[in-house]
Scaffold this active site. Structure first.
Site, mmCIF file in Angstrom:
data_model
loop_
_atom_site.group_PDB
_atom_site.id
_atom_site.type_symbol
_atom_site.label_atom_id
_atom_site.label_comp_id
_atom_site.label_asym_id
_atom_site.label_seq_id
_atom_site.Cartn_x
_atom_site.Cartn_y
_atom_site.Cartn_z
ATOM 1 N N SER A 1 0.807 -1.222 0.000
ATOM 2 C CA SER A 1 0.000 0.000 0.000
ATOM 3 C C SER A 1 0.846 1.282 0.000
ATOM 4 C CB SER A 1 -0.943 -0.050 1.193
ATOM 5 O OG SER A 1 -1.745 1.077 1.240
ATOM 6 N N ARG B 1 -3.156 5.450 20.904
ATOM 7 C CA ARG B 1 -3.328 4.004 20.682
ATOM 8 C C ARG B 1 -2.060 3.446 20.034
ATOM 9 N NH1 ARG B 1 -4.143 3.701 15.262
ATOM 10 N NH2 ARG B 1 -4.603 1.488 15.264
#
Ligand SMILES: CC(=O)N[C@H]1[C@@H](OP(=O)(O)O)O[C@H](CO)[C@@H](O)[C@@H]1O
Ligand SMILES: [Mg+2]
EC number: 5.4.2.3
Length: 566
Positions: free
Chosen positions: A64, A496
């Site tokens: 990607s 996170r």
């Protein structure tokens, strides 16, 4: 299962000593030179999954938006979806097995999943334009054949095109024809039908500049453009003829740096967009008359799409439930606009497309987008049937709206977020509504925000709850964030552990860019202190952290999902 042959061929795709990889949010990703054994083994695993589901399984070779030297692989499940979580575990188990344990691990997985080894298997394979991709996809094929699976190698494809092929093949052609021609024809036909209805069809609506990240999107868009040229003319930049994949261009670069890609000249108010390296993400942008850059991200794309779908439903007179799914990274203004102005229910899931996709399936019409531009819309089978009937039965005005919706449904890639398909959906909506890019942008104003990365010894010390918006561990971190957030207006912040890089991500938004930057920095310091920061303490100013976004390998012991054990 010819265990002897597996052992023999596996030795030709030997695992480097001590390398441990994990099937993460987007499959395996690391330096291309470490991936040969993983490819072979994912060929084996795809055969087992195909036998178990009695369906065609996809294998996509891509990394990607990662740098060109990286590569990766992910499996695509029968309905074009991401691999089921239990099989992600098998993938990790198999990828990390030592050579002498390969037979046992394969038998283990087969027994656990009650795979009938006599069942036929079929695997389809696609790859992006990275220099390493061709050879790596050959290793996938080796794995497929040694387990007796049949395969079709599509060669160069965008990731969403491979998802589309898998979906078509497992639905007996009802979703479309499983060929590249079939994909071009299905989407272009729907797009041309839609744009024929547009009353505003001046040049302004017909041309678009596309930054293809020097990736596969360029090849495929070039092949496709003559199919839809009646409705839209595209001008391609960063088409791979000169530049390096994802380098200073592409959707990820534009979104994280909030500036235009290199290699594209933008005149004021021209509509531009960027794909990422495997063409499953898209963001739009423009320069205003004062030369200011305006980014239109996944949140605004979701807003445009859901408001258009809602209007069509009202016109048709159908009260179907429509929901929008976002992640914690969605700009607060977008959530407020969707809920308060558009009165559309909004849901927040964990980061990663599989979570959003899953949630979106709960609605008659589910629109999901990550802020970074990865998303699509899903329509339940009942809705598709209903709309098809309405398009034939209703009286004039309603029938026209139903016909439009029918074409929009065909234009979406419901298997996965797809930059080409999303681009055509957006272009059709803008033309049909007669909206300029500025008018679209003006739907709401994004709250200033900042994303940073912090290096810690072990990012797993951070665990979260409430769709990743609150930290549970380490102790004291959430309290510290709460205290910091209180200092700023309209503010929000969360942290996170990344699922694709060895870093902790920090997100902050507030009423001004300065406040968002300060808040993000202060939260970074809290993470550094409470979660075992390593290296240099986070410095004020966002440069050091965010400008490294595209070079994920700069962090930690390895890249992406890689760890090397001593
Ligand atoms: C903040 C952000 O953009 N995170 C990205 C990134 O995941 P992380 O788990 O944050 O590394 O890569 C994922 C896969 O491409 C994508 O789904 C996600 O949105
Ligand atoms: Mg991508």
């Amino acid at each position: 299962m010819d265990l002897g042959a597996i052992t023999k061929y596996s030795a030709l795709h030997a695992k480097p000593n001590g390398l441990i990889l994990q099937y993460g949010t987007a499959g395996f990703r690391t330096k291309a030179e470490h991936l040969d054994h993983v490819m072979f083994r994912m060929g084996l695993l795809a055969v087992l999954r195909s036998k178990q589901t009695k369906s065609t399984i996809g294998v996509m070779v891509t990394a990607s938006h990662n740098p060109e030297e990286d590569n990766g692989v992910k499996l695509v499940d029968p309905l074009g979806e991401m691999l089921a979580p239990s099989w992600e575990e098998h993938a990790t188990y198999l990828a990390n097995a030592e050579e002498q344990d390969m037979q046992r691990v394969l038998i283990d997985i087969s027994e656990k999943e009650a795979v009938n080894l006599q069942q036929d298997a079929f695997v389809v394979i696609g790859r992006d334009t990275r220099p390493s991709s061709e050879k790596l996809s050959q290793s996938v094929i080796d794995g497929v054949t040694v387990l007796g699976g049949q395969f079709h190698d599509y060669g160069l494809l965008t990731t969403p095109q491979l998802h589309y092929m898998v979906y078509c093949r497992n639905t007996g052609g009802r979703y479309g024809k499983a060929t590249i021609e079939g994909y071009y024809q299905k989407l272009s036909k729907a797009f041309v039908e839609l744009t024929k209805q547009a009353s505003c069809s001046g040049d302004e609506y017909r041309s678009l500049k596309v930054d293809c990240a020097n990736g596969i999107g360029a090849l495929k868009l070039r092949e496709m453009e003559h199919y839809f040229s009646q409705g839209l003319s595209v001008q391609l930049f960063n088409d791979g003829s000169k530049g390096k994949l994802n380098h200073l261009c592409g959707a990820d670069f534009v979104k994280s740096h909030q500036k235009p890609p290199q290699g594209m000249e933008i005149k004021s108010n021209e509509r531009c967009c960027s794909f990422d390296g495997d063409a499953d993400r898209i963001v739009y942008y423009y320069h205003d008359a004062d030369g200011h850059f305006h980014l239109i991200d996944g949140d605004k794309i979701a807003t445009l799409i859901s408001s258009f779908l809602k209007e069509l439903l009202v016109e048709i007179g159908e009260s179907l439930n429509i929901g929008v799914v976002q992640t914690a990274y969605a700009n607060g203004s977008s959530t407020r606009y969707l809920e308060e102005v558009m009165k559309v229910p909004v849901y927040c899931t964990k980061t990663g497309v599989k979570h959003l996709h899953h949630k979106a399936q709960e609605f008659d019409i589910g629109v999901y987008f990550e802020a970074n531009g990865h998303g699509t819309a899903l329509f339940s089978t009942a809705v598709e049937m209903k709309i098809k009937q309405s398009a034939e039965q209703l009286e004039d005005k309603k029938r026209k709206a139903a016909k439009m919706l029918e074409n929009i449904i065909d234009l979406f890639n419901q298997a996965a977020g797809d930059a080409i398909s999303d681009m055509l959906v957006i272009e059709a909506i803008l033309a049909l509504k007669g909206l300029t890019v500025q008018q679209w942008d003006a739907l709401y104003t994004d709250l200033p925000n900042r994303q940073l990365k912090v290096q810690v010894a072990d990012r797993r010390v951070i665990s979260t709850t409430n769709a990743e918006r609150q930290a549970v561990t380490p102790p004291g971190l959430q309290e510290a964030i709460n205290d910091l957030v209180k200092k700023y207006k309209l503010s929000r912040a969360f942290v996170r552990p990344s699922g694709t890089e060895d870093v902790v991500r920090v997100y902050a938004e507030a009423d001004s860019q300065e406040s968002a930057d300060h808040l993000a920095h202060e939260v970074s310091l809290a993470v550094f202190q409470l979660a075992g920061g390593i290296g240099e303490r986070p410095q004020p100013g966002y440069k050091a952290a965010e400008t490294t976004h595209n070079i994920s390998n700069a962090f930690g012991p390895g890249t992406a999902n890689e760890h090397t054990v001593p």
